[in-house]
Design a protein around this motif. Sequence first.
Motif, PDB file in Angstrom:
ATOM      1  N   ALA A  92      -6.496 -33.803 110.341  1.00  8.40           N
ATOM      2  CA  ALA A  92      -5.909 -35.137 110.236  1.00  8.40           C
ATOM      3  C   ALA A  92      -6.227 -35.766 108.894  1.00  8.40           C
ATOM      4  CB  ALA A  92      -6.415 -36.021 111.370  1.00  8.40           C
ATOM      5  N   LYS A 119      -3.598 -35.818 106.178  1.00 10.05           N
ATOM      6  CA  LYS A 119      -2.338 -36.539 106.371  1.00 10.05           C
ATOM      7  C   LYS A 119      -1.989 -37.354 105.133  1.00 10.05           C
ATOM      8  CE  LYS A 119      -0.010 -39.484 109.732  1.00 10.05           C
ATOM      9  NZ  LYS A 119      -0.169 -40.222 111.009  1.00 10.05           N
ATOM     10  N   ALA A 120      -0.720 -37.430 104.820  1.00  9.82           N
ATOM     11  CA  ALA A 120      -0.279 -38.129 103.617  1.00  9.82           C
ATOM     12  C   ALA A 120      -0.731 -39.579 103.651  1.00  9.82           C
ATOM     13  CB  ALA A 120       1.243 -38.063 103.499  1.00  9.82           C
ATOM     14  N   ARG A 148      -0.904 -43.533 103.472  1.00  9.99           N
ATOM     15  CA  ARG A 148      -0.012 -44.670 103.667  1.00  9.99           C
ATOM     16  C   ARG A 148      -0.248 -45.626 102.514  1.00  9.99           C
ATOM     17  NH1 ARG A 148       1.903 -47.711 108.344  1.00  9.99           N
ATOM     18  NH2 ARG A 148       2.143 -49.888 107.782  1.00  9.99           N
ATOM     19  N   SER A 196       7.082 -41.825 106.088  1.00 11.50           N
ATOM     20  CA  SER A 196       7.235 -40.987 107.272  1.00 11.50           C
ATOM     21  C   SER A 196       6.194 -39.869 107.285  1.00 11.50           C
ATOM     22  CB  SER A 196       8.635 -40.371 107.301  1.00 11.50           C
ATOM     23  OG  SER A 196       8.759 -39.433 108.348  1.00 11.50           O
ATOM     24  N   PRO A 197       5.553 -39.625 108.423  1.00 10.94           N
ATOM     25  CA  PRO A 197       4.609 -38.509 108.511  1.00 10.94           C
ATOM     26  C   PRO A 197       5.305 -37.155 108.598  1.00 10.94           C
ATOM     27  CG  PRO A 197       4.800 -39.573 110.634  1.00 10.94           C
ATOM     28  CD  PRO A 197       5.613 -40.389 109.682  1.00 10.94           C
ATOM     29  N   ARG A 198       6.611 -37.178 108.849  1.00 12.99           N
ATOM     30  CA  ARG A 198       7.345 -35.916 108.959  1.00 12.99           C
ATOM     31  C   ARG A 198       8.778 -36.110 108.462  1.00 12.99           C
ATOM     32  NH1 ARG A 198       6.731 -31.146 111.775  1.00 12.99           N
ATOM     33  NH2 ARG A 198       8.647 -29.989 112.171  1.00 12.99           N
ATOM     34  N   GLY A 230       6.025 -31.681 108.277  1.00 10.98           N
ATOM     35  CA  GLY A 230       4.908 -32.555 107.950  1.00 10.98           C
ATOM     36  C   GLY A 230       4.351 -32.265 106.576  1.00 10.98           C
ATOM     37  N   ALA A 256       6.573 -33.883 103.903  1.00  6.37           N
ATOM     38  CA  ALA A 256       6.370 -35.335 103.901  1.00  6.37           C
ATOM     39  C   ALA A 256       5.034 -35.689 103.256  1.00  6.37           C
ATOM     40  CB  ALA A 256       6.427 -35.870 105.330  1.00  6.37           C
ATOM     41  N   GLU A 257       4.007 -34.913 103.564  1.00  3.65           N
ATOM     42  CA  GLU A 257       2.679 -35.168 102.991  1.00  3.65           C
ATOM     43  C   GLU A 257       2.718 -35.034 101.474  1.00  3.65           C
ATOM     44  OE1 GLU A 257      -1.837 -33.241 103.095  1.00  3.65           O
ATOM     45  OE2 GLU A 257      -0.302 -32.570 104.508  1.00  3.65           O
ATOM     46  N   ASN A 262       4.715 -38.097 100.000  1.00  6.93           N
ATOM     47  CA  ASN A 262       3.996 -39.368 100.078  1.00  6.93           C
ATOM     48  C   ASN A 262       2.795 -39.392  99.143  1.00  6.93           C
ATOM     49  OD1 ASN A 262       5.806 -40.231 102.059  1.00  6.93           O
ATOM     50  ND2 ASN A 262       4.527 -39.492 103.726  1.00  6.93           N
TER      51      ASN A 262
END
Length: 915
Positions: free
Chosen positions: A219, A222-223, A225, A433-435, A439, A442-443, A446
């Motif tokens: 986790a 994750k990209a 925010r 967007s997380p995906r 995924g 997107a990561e 971002n």
Amino acid sequence: MAWGWGLMGTEEELLMQAEEEKRQRAAAEAQIWPQNNPVGTETTHTLTPRTWWDDTRDALWRGVSDPSELLKMAAGSTPAGNAVLAGKDIAEGGNALVRAALAGNVEGTRDPALQIGLAGASVLPIFGGMIRKEAPAIRAAAKEARAAARAADLPAPSAVARAVPEAPVPHPAAVVEPPPPVGLMGPPEPPAGAVAPRGPVEGVPVPEPPPEVVVPPAAAKKAPRPPPEMYGPSWRPLGEPPKPTPGAPTDLPPLGEGLLYDPVKAAQAREGATLGMTPEQYDAYIQKRGEQLDPGVATLVKPRAEKGREGTMAGTPNLRTMTVDDALVASRAEPHLIQKEGGGYVGAPHHIKSREQLEAQRAKFDASVAGGEGGADWYLRVKKYADELSGRDPVAGRQLAEELALFSAQSDPFTNLGFAQQARQAWVRGEPSPRTRTGQQAERFNAARAAQEEAIRTGQPFPNMPEGKKTGIFRQHMDISALMGTTGTNDIWHARAFGFVDPKTGKPWDKALTETNHSWLDYETMLAVDRANAKKLGGRSDWTPAEIQAAPWVAEKAKSLEKRFKIPKEEAFSRATSTYPDYAPHYTMEAPAEMKPGGKTGLGYGSMTPEEWQAASRRVDPGGLDPTFRNMGMNQRAVATGATGAWKERGKPAEYNPVDVSRPMIDFQGSGAQRQVHPGTVAGLDAAVTMRGLNDFQVGSPVTMWDTRAGSNARSSIRIDLGRGVTEEEAARLHKLGKKYKYDFANTGTGAGFLNFTGQKGSQVQRVLDKKLAAEINKIVPGAVLQRAAPSGPYANFEDKLNLANQGKGKATRMLDQKLQAAEQAGAPGMVKSLLDDPNEAVHTQQNLQRLMASGQLGVRQDYEKWLRLVSELRLRGAMEYARSVGYKGLPAVAGGAVLGGGLLGGQGSTEPGA
């Protein structure tokens, strides 16, 4: 807005639980009453002490879900409820809560309404949040009650299940934590002498902190925010405005003292705007932006390991780091032809075992280049498109090429563009967007955008998005800021053109290429460039690696389409040559700006001609883009100028006025019948065109999607594409023709359209076209391309709100306020922040002021003039903050204009909420 969970119980269930509640209340009365219900918060119920929130939860149990209705039903239970009831609307009632809280009677209260008011927050949005927080527990309790009723074999639910007056039902006691202050300006300052409580309020249970959440390593990748400051403070109605700051003006200077209140502040508000730049200033601006970029190839993603490969290319020169001329020289020595044991070459197709087979494959490839010569300009057309979308800005051009390359693997240009738009628009909305497709993609998107925006903000070198062997060179061929690539794009089509097939099945190649495959293809591509120039293929000797790769790509794809869809060769070739600019219209909405004010506003062209009026204040910057959407970070087509719009006012002849059409690009969600423009994007655009319509004093301000890919029957309107705007004569004739068929004329960026509100289905409209209408249209505009389409999109209607007769009611600003809030709540806080802080709007409103003066119309609408003056020097956010925090006479609003029910436009006097 309503939140409907379908919470309800039967009459028997409710009555059964009421008896149990009576017993519980009686037992708890002595313990609860003194601590949690001080004087001032008791209710009209006599069974036990209750608060406004208690009544609200009862109403919620009975199935009521609209916050406004819940507040009204609870009104009368407490002073807080009475305050709501006394207000003209919910927000004004919330202001009364603030006054009640600050006046006292708050020690020990557990009434959330008072706590919300005390925090300076708006009642309605927080109230909705409280409802959502309570919903699961209430739903669970209702479910248990219904289960108990079924177990007791009670009668079936009756028709009056929702209407059980004065029959309270137990529900889980939820602790509502007072939210932190929110709003455009934060909490209002209390009157002198008032002291707001700090820390927990006596008698209010303090919830235990949630358990610490341990983020697993997966986790953690994750990209990121965007930080909260990316989209600024929330935009919601505020509470009671504070008193004017000592020494602050309570009125604004009269117009006779100058167009602006403070020219210094106006200059500050314009900082960062591209609107209003001269061509020379804009050239200097994009030159400076380009200096942040690294013109070389971006950092490569770590290549995957090649298991079990034979041979190696270690030591073979890397052509991608050379100039084209040097790469040609290096490739002629053929250092990539490394023999494998048992025959063949390292990195080559497995079936090429000898020099003869290699030469045969080269000849086959050259023939494919000749066969696809008509598609060799694929990259040139994409670069022209990128130049248009970026406004020649090298940073924007780099980002556009990166996002297209990122989502290009195994995607045709239409699908590729769709994924790229989804990722960009999620970022623009402030909700990455997380995906997006995957995924991982997107990561990467971002993370790169976050790093790039930070570099731009701090003036640091611009970091490139990590790329692979295929996507890196593909990006480079499309990147308007990068040096020309020295090899082709090694995708599956290029591999197939060089003879790659699956070694086990013999089927067309559809796998990722290895490092040695890429190296072998790079050399063979450069040698093909050398052969094409030596042969003067197509009568030219300046072939590039990008063209050598594009031509056979088109040829091979055309063959595949012809075979797959059983279509003629010419149609297959046409489809194969289609690229991003050909599909861009499917992702484009249109926002026409007809600059003449609405007739009923009291304003017009004044002493100016229509052309002079338009030229004095346009929404087009020197890069050819609309600065509103540029500031948002949206992709957009160049503003279509030279169009003509039509407007028909009741009882008057039709008017035809100059129009500029902005063309922001959007994203879709869903597929098939569920496919739609993302609601957050729609809400953000709705707020944008509402702001634009208000600042330009328009009768209406639309943004429209002409969807030519919707279902057949849904496509009941007609788009008339000319590749240019219609002339005034063409607009008048098309307008008349449309009325003949009961269709409404509309202008578009590349022609016109007929909006169909007759109820006809698409199939019926097609018959009308085939019978006569198509021929009649082509008689007016020969060569027009006609397509049935399903138009949709928001429309900001100011016809009544900006009417001269309605000044003083604040209707127009109230609508803008609502649209800004709706956009944030729909998931577009980034778009809202862009509107509130856009320096270009400060430039545009100042231009509008100057235009009023030049046309001799100053003094006709003083409310409009004062609004323009505020935005000119404070931007949209500052104008709202100033009005809410200071208050002043003469501005067309209630003094302070603090609540949603008031407005900043329309003259003095009325506090009526308006329509």
